[in-house]
Design an enzyme around this catalytic site. Structure first.
Site, PDB file in Angstrom:
ATOM      1  N   HIS A  21      46.765  91.546  11.016  1.00  0.00           N
ATOM      2  CA  HIS A  21      46.661  90.143  11.445  1.00  0.00           C
ATOM      3  C   HIS A  21      45.229  89.626  11.296  1.00  0.00           C
ATOM      4  O   HIS A  21      44.998  88.555  10.712  1.00  0.00           O
ATOM      5  CB  HIS A  21      47.123  90.020  12.899  1.00  0.00           C
ATOM      6  N   GLU A  22      44.290  90.394  11.822  1.00  0.00           N
ATOM      7  CA  GLU A  22      42.897  89.941  11.777  1.00  0.00           C
ATOM      8  C   GLU A  22      42.329  89.990  10.361  1.00  0.00           C
ATOM      9  O   GLU A  22      41.463  89.184  10.011  1.00  0.00           O
ATOM     10  CB  GLU A  22      42.038  90.772  12.727  1.00  0.00           C
ATOM     11  N   HIS A  25      42.928  86.646   8.792  1.00  0.00           N
ATOM     12  CA  HIS A  25      41.895  85.668   9.143  1.00  0.00           C
ATOM     13  C   HIS A  25      40.588  85.959   8.397  1.00  0.00           C
ATOM     14  O   HIS A  25      39.942  85.049   7.854  1.00  0.00           O
ATOM     15  CB  HIS A  25      41.611  85.722  10.650  1.00  0.00           C
TER      16      HIS A  25
END
Length: 452
Positions: A21-22, A25
């Site tokens: 997920h990170e 980003h």
């Protein structure tokens, strides 16, 4: 060891999903030219860190493993007035709104892409699961009233192909959520395909927290009752039963599968029964009286019959495998269907149609992580894919502090041509934190109730 196994499986799952997920980003932020100050796996106090790369980004592991974050150069969090112009150009809030949308949306998108990849791999390598052949429907159940019969193989529900028991269960859950008729196509041996309808009324009082197929009368087809072991001095041995015997009838009633035989024995404690047995090709008749024993049923106890024998055989198993393109398409469809179902679940919880008991937290997730890891790699990867989808959907909810809340702000900015007022953002942020804490508390409460 079991607790340690569960903990390791949980930490591996959460660590993997947070990193993915990170990374979404982080990679899109770098692609958009935004400076990343820290990439942390975990929240709270930093336990270990190292700075690498031209921007000296700090890669860190923090104390609380339930989460992670990417910290960018952001004027809302630190004074950037003294930075040189070339650095200010890399500050997050100075990017155009479309770049900010891309950076925020990249996290959930990474979770969806991971789930697609995992499902595609599973579909290509082949998933072994129970077939969609059903056992004798429970008398008076919706499946029984609709005309379904033991041995039917379900091939489609509401136009959607069914290849195994998981597909059957999924489509029945969908019908339960929609409270709609279920058109079920079955294949009967040597007789072709037939279509039956389970009316919407059959789903009206069901909740997806139930075992939906069982509540509708569906059960997994089991093989004929063949004895694998017979305990010495038990009722079975005293009656003359031997390993390898196949029970064909009980009191004249045909025993189509093991479930029917178990039901006949358990429901007749202390009553003499006549068994028709097939032994090495010869038919013999035996009399048996199941021993009455007490068994817990929730807070109560019931009397059941036992004859102390072990049945052989397993349900029909199939391996569902696809080519690369078909597997990719099925994976995308699976992720989409699961995402839509999750959103519908949230919506129905808000309207009161679905119980808030369905909200689960870290304890339940850890339990499933341990269970699936013990079953095998395929089950664990399927679990990872499902949780990855759940994280993606959760983060897209329009709740301030989540990615979905920020995307809502930026969507309003696109529509109005100006940013959301700072004061409004602060108030919404506090409300979002409160709502998120409430949801987490509810999830943990539900977890503890399930344990107890």
């Amino acid at each position: 060891m079991s607790l340690l196994h569960t903990l390791l499986a949980f930490l591996l799952a959460i660590g993997t999903l947070v990193v993915i997920h990170e990374l979404g980003h982080y990679l899109v932020a770098r692609w958009c030219g935004v400076k990343v100050l820290r990439f942390s796996v975990g929240m709270g106090k930093v336990l270990w860190s190292r700075r690498v790369g031209p921007d000296r980004t700090e890669w860190a592991i923090s104390a609380l493993p339930l989460g992670g974050y990417v910290k960018m150069l952001d004027g809302r969090e630190a004074d950037v007035s003294g930075l040189p112009p070339e650095e200010l150009k890399r500050e997050f809030t100075r990017q155009n709104v479309w770049k900010r949308i891309a950076i925020v949306a990249a996290g959930p998108l990474a979770n969806f892409l991971l789930a697609i990849l995992l499902y595609a791999v599973l579909f290509m390598t082949g998933i072994q699961e129970v077939s969609s052949k059903i056992g004798e429907p429970a008398p008076g159940s919706a499946a029984d009233r609709a005309g379904l019969d033991g041995g039917d193989v379900v091939v489609a529900i509401n136009g959607e192909s069914v290849s195994g028991w998981s597909d059957l269960r999924w489509q029945l859950i969908q019908a339960t959520l929609e409270k709609e008729d279920a058109r079920i196509v079955v294949r009967r041996l040597h007789r072709g395909d037939f279509t039956f309808t389970l009316p919407a009324a059959a789903f009206s009082k069901l909740d997806i927290e139930q075992d939906v197929p069982s509540a509708l009368g569906f059960s997994i087809a089991l093989p004929p009752p063949v004895l694998n072991k017979v305990a010495p001095n038990g009722p079975g041995a005293e009656a003359g039963l031997q390993p390898g015997d196949q029970i064909t009838h009980v009191d004249g009633k045909p025993m189509r599968d093991s479930a029917a035989f178990l039901h006949a024995i358990r429901s007749n404690p202390g009553r003499a029964l006549q068994l028709d047995v097939l032994r090495q090709g010869s038919a013999i008749a035996l009399a048996i009286t199941p021993r009455a024993e007490q068994q817990k049923a929730g807070k109560d106890s019931v009397t059941i019959g036992k004859i102390q024998v072990e049945l052989a055989g397993q349900p029909d198993m199939i391996v569902v495998a696809s080519g690369p393109l078909e597997a990719a398409g099925k994976a995308v469809q699976k992720v989409w269907d699961t995402s839509v179902l999750t959103v519908k679940m949230f919506g129905r919880m808000v309207t009161g149609e679905v119980s808030w008991k369905n909200v689960t937290g870290p304890i339940t997730i850890a339990d499933y992580a341990g269970q699936t890891a013990r079953v095998g790699l395929a089950s664990y990867l399927s679990f990872l894919a499902f949780i990855s989808i759940s994280i993606g959907v959760l983060n897209l909810l329009p709740i301030p502090v989540l990615d979905g809340g920020h995307l809502l702000y930026y969507s309003l900015e696109v529509l109005t041509g100006r940013p959301v007022p700072e004061r409004f953002g602060e108030i919404a942020q506090r409300l979002g934190v409160g709502l998120l804490v409430t949801l987490m508390a509810l999830a943990v409460f539900n977890d503890v109730v399930r344990l107890l």
